[in-house]
Every structure is written in C-alpha cells, then in structure tokens.
Design an enzyme around this catalytic site. Sequence first.
Site, PDB file in Angstrom:
ATOM      1  N   ASP A  58       0.892  -1.152   0.000  1.00  0.00           N
ATOM      2  CA  ASP A  58       0.000   0.000   0.000  1.00  0.00           C
ATOM      3  C   ASP A  58       0.933   1.205   0.000  1.00  0.00           C
ATOM      4  O   ASP A  58       1.383   1.666   1.034  1.00  0.00           O
ATOM      5  CB  ASP A  58      -0.880  -0.033   1.256  1.00  0.00           C
ATOM      6  CG  ASP A  58      -1.662   1.258   1.443  1.00  0.00           C
ATOM      7  OD1 ASP A  58      -1.591   2.148   0.575  1.00  0.00           O
ATOM      8  OD2 ASP A  58      -2.340   1.373   2.473  1.00  0.00           O
ATOM      9  N   ALA A 107       0.684   4.309  -0.408  1.00  0.00           N
ATOM     10  CA  ALA A 107       0.310   5.575   0.227  1.00  0.00           C
ATOM     11  C   ALA A 107       0.755   5.638   1.675  1.00  0.00           C
ATOM     12  O   ALA A 107       1.372   6.605   2.102  1.00  0.00           O
ATOM     13  CB  ALA A 107      -1.196   5.781   0.131  1.00  0.00           C
ATOM     14  N   LYS A 119     -12.109  10.834   0.671  1.00  0.00           N
ATOM     15  CA  LYS A 119     -11.741  12.207   1.036  1.00  0.00           C
ATOM     16  C   LYS A 119     -12.953  13.121   1.216  1.00  0.00           C
ATOM     17  O   LYS A 119     -12.979  13.955   2.113  1.00  0.00           O
ATOM     18  CB  LYS A 119     -10.776  12.810   0.004  1.00  0.00           C
ATOM     19  CG  LYS A 119      -9.493  12.017  -0.183  1.00  0.00           C
ATOM     20  CD  LYS A 119      -8.767  11.768   1.124  1.00  0.00           C
ATOM     21  CE  LYS A 119      -7.445  11.092   0.881  1.00  0.00           C
ATOM     22  NZ  LYS A 119      -7.156  10.012   1.784  1.00  0.00           N
TER      23      LYS A 119
END
Length: 99
Positions: free
Chosen positions: A10, A12, A51
């Site tokens: 992952d 991020a 988000k």
Amino acid sequence: VSRTTLVVFDWAGTTVDFGSCAPARAFQNVFAERGITISSAVARGPMGTNKRDHLIEILSSPNVAALWRKQFGRDWQTSDVDELYHAFIDIQLQTIAET
C-alpha cells in the site's frame, strides 16, 4: 522450495508516507486557507474514509462546526464540501510532492 513471486505494498501509507502525513497536512492546510485551524488529531480522525466523506466528518465535529460558523456566519453546506474537496486535491498533490 517456495519462492515469492509477487509483493504488493500500500504505497500511500506503508512505504512512501508512513503515518499518512501528507493527507493529514493537506486537510489541515485546506482548512487553514479558510482561517480555521484544526489539529493533526482532528485531521486524522476519519482516516480511511474517502476524502469527501472525510471532509464531512471533520466539518460535522462540534468544534470545527462552531469554528466554521464563527468564521463564515453560517453552518457549512454541501457547496462548501464541494469547494473544500476540489481545493484539497490540489493541496494534497502539492503536499505529497513535498513529502
């Protein structure tokens, strides 16, 4: 004998930005640009949600809702979420580049 043929990260939060610092700073910055200071803990609170929902969660917290009301003289609206989201995308890209 077994051999590893694939490893997936992952990128991020695991490899590139451990602790997801860039998005937390971007959330703080998008509010700061509007005269509202939020802590890192508030910015990180809804981490893991998309988000737009993350912004709604922040705006819905009693403290931030009160700060918004004080700053703008009204409660936040869907149009504010839209504007914050679009600004957030640009700020996040800048923040990632700085990380």
